[in-house]
Scaffold this motif. Structure first.
Motif, PDB file in Angstrom:
ATOM      1  N   HIS A 145       0.844  -1.194   0.043  1.00  0.00           N
ATOM      2  CA  HIS A 145      -0.209  -0.128  -0.078  1.00  0.00           C
ATOM      3  C   HIS A 145       0.980   1.256   0.071  1.00  0.00           C
ATOM      4  O   HIS A 145       1.602   1.658   0.886  1.00  0.00           O
TER       5      HIS A 145
ATOM      6  N   LEU B  73      -5.325  -5.770   8.463  1.00  0.00           N
ATOM      7  CA  LEU B  73      -5.797  -4.553   8.003  1.00  0.00           C
ATOM      8  C   LEU B  73      -5.357  -4.202   6.251  1.00  0.00           C
ATOM      9  O   LEU B  73      -6.169  -4.039   5.545  1.00  0.00           O
TER      10      LEU B  73
ATOM     11  N   ALA C   6      -7.673  -6.578   3.997  1.00  0.00           N
ATOM     12  CA  ALA C   6      -8.916  -6.329   3.853  1.00  0.00           C
ATOM     13  C   ALA C   6      -8.966  -5.318   2.693  1.00  0.00           C
ATOM     14  O   ALA C   6     -10.246  -4.899   2.154  1.00  0.00           O
ATOM     15  N   ARG C   7      -8.065  -4.646   2.223  1.00  0.00           N
ATOM     16  CA  ARG C   7      -7.993  -3.887   0.748  1.00  0.00           C
ATOM     17  C   ARG C   7      -8.900  -2.823   0.921  1.00  0.00           C
ATOM     18  O   ARG C   7      -9.531  -2.346   0.170  1.00  0.00           O
ATOM     19  N   GLY C   8      -8.709  -1.831   2.044  1.00  0.00           N
ATOM     20  CA  GLY C   8      -9.329  -0.660   2.307  1.00  0.00           C
ATOM     21  C   GLY C   8     -10.717  -0.859   2.936  1.00  0.00           C
ATOM     22  O   GLY C   8     -11.547   0.267   3.382  1.00  0.00           O
ATOM     23  N   ALA C   9     -11.358  -2.161   3.090  1.00  0.00           N
ATOM     24  CA  ALA C   9     -12.645  -2.289   4.195  1.00  0.00           C
ATOM     25  C   ALA C   9     -12.247  -2.247   5.460  1.00  0.00           C
ATOM     26  O   ALA C   9     -11.116  -2.361   5.908  1.00  0.00           O
ATOM     27  N   VAL C  10     -13.319  -1.932   6.163  1.00  0.00           N
ATOM     28  CA  VAL C  10     -13.251  -1.535   7.714  1.00  0.00           C
ATOM     29  C   VAL C  10     -13.029  -2.948   8.379  1.00  0.00           C
ATOM     30  O   VAL C  10     -13.988  -3.723   8.157  1.00  0.00           O
ATOM     31  N   VAL C  11     -12.363  -3.245   9.091  1.00  0.00           N
ATOM     32  CA  VAL C  11     -12.163  -4.224  10.283  1.00  0.00           C
ATOM     33  C   VAL C  11     -12.417  -3.907  11.608  1.00  0.00           C
ATOM     34  O   VAL C  11     -11.928  -2.862  12.174  1.00  0.00           O
ATOM     35  N   SER C  12     -13.368  -4.534  11.950  1.00  0.00           N
ATOM     36  CA  SER C  12     -13.739  -4.278  13.464  1.00  0.00           C
ATOM     37  C   SER C  12     -12.809  -4.714  14.510  1.00  0.00           C
ATOM     38  O   SER C  12     -12.182  -5.737  14.057  1.00  0.00           O
TER      39      SER C  12
ATOM     40  N   ILE D 103      -3.401   4.397   9.134  1.00  0.00           N
ATOM     41  CA  ILE D 103      -4.628   3.369   9.733  1.00  0.00           C
ATOM     42  C   ILE D 103      -5.764   4.765  10.124  1.00  0.00           C
ATOM     43  O   ILE D 103      -5.362   5.505  10.819  1.00  0.00           O
TER      44      ILE D 103
ATOM     45  N   TYR E  38     -11.270  -0.069  11.981  1.00  0.00           N
ATOM     46  CA  TYR E  38     -10.166   0.305  11.372  1.00  0.00           C
ATOM     47  C   TYR E  38     -10.116   0.145  10.106  1.00  0.00           C
ATOM     48  O   TYR E  38     -10.552  -0.853   9.509  1.00  0.00           O
ATOM     49  N   ARG E  39      -9.220   0.889   9.236  1.00  0.00           N
ATOM     50  CA  ARG E  39      -8.817   0.574   7.815  1.00  0.00           C
ATOM     51  C   ARG E  39      -7.696   1.463   7.420  1.00  0.00           C
ATOM     52  O   ARG E  39      -7.221   2.285   7.809  1.00  0.00           O
TER      53      ARG E  39
END
Length: 215
Positions: free
Chosen positions: A127, A159, A162-168, A205, A213-214
């Motif tokens: 990234h 993170l 997840a490629r930009g998706a939100v991870v809880s 982040i 977070y993403r």
């Protein structure tokens, strides 16, 4: 991941070694416990001893296959003939490693299976000027190696994957820590805070309020 092995000392030794490689590991000592854990947890890989007492490893593998359980199964067993391998793979196992085994090979096979258990990811996650290599456990930013702890590395890998998706925070806790992690702990928040400092500027982040977070 889940390690299913009735020899407790071996199970804990393998689990400890895998945790040192930055993996989140649960342990089950018999087939019934394995199915109980897979009923409530989404593992990437199940390392399954074939010769389990009570509910045999073949039956555990068959049950997971029939249920459409998404984890990859690595059979770990002393039964190493061609017929044994064919039978195990025919039951739905994705790989087969005979005992005794080299731990480095076990780790390599687990990582290969884990890459296939989710949508395909490149071998090196990138990234911008941030690069993370799961195989070598090296993360760099602008060419400089980052001094990450195993948990910080695991969170960053999740993170980036997840490629930009939100991870809880709950997802990070479930996938980055083992079953003994306290769900009410602040450990994810603390780990993300330390990771932010080590990543430096500009910040990478983002905190998404009430979501996670993403990158």
């Amino acid at each position: 991941m889940l390690v299913v092995e009735d020899h407790e000392e071996l199970a804990q030794t393998v689990a400890m070694g895998l945790r040192r490689e930055g993996m989140a590991v649960d342990v089950a000592l018999d087939g019934e416990a394995a199915l109980d854990r897979t009923a409530v947890n989404d593992y990437d890989v199940v390392v399954l001893d074939r010769d389990l007492p009570g509910l045999h490893g073949d039956d555990v593998c068959g049950a997971l296959t029939r249920a459409g359980y998404p984890a990859r199964v690595l059979m770990l067993t002393a039964a190493a003939t061609i017929d044994d391998k064919v039978t195990g793979l025919g039951l739905g196992a994705d790989d087969y490693l005979p005992k005794p085994f080299a731990f480095a090979e076990l780790v390599a096979r687990i990582r290969a299976l884990a890459r296939r258990s989710r949508p395909a990811l490149p071998p090196v996650l990138v990234h911008g000027d941030l690069r993370l290599d799961p195989a070598t456990r090296i993360a760099t930013r602008d060419g400089q190696r980052l001094p990450l702890s195993p948990k910080e590395f695991a969170v960053l890998e999740l993170l980036l994957s997840a490629r930009g998706a939100v991870v809880s925070a709950e997802q990070l806790l479930e996938r980055g820590w083992d079953e003994f992690a306290d769900p009410f702990t602040q450990t994810v928040k603390v780990t993300v805070s330390r990771l932010r400092r080590k990543l430096g500027d500009p910040p990478l982040i983002e905190t998404v309020p009430q979501a996670g977070y993403r990158i």
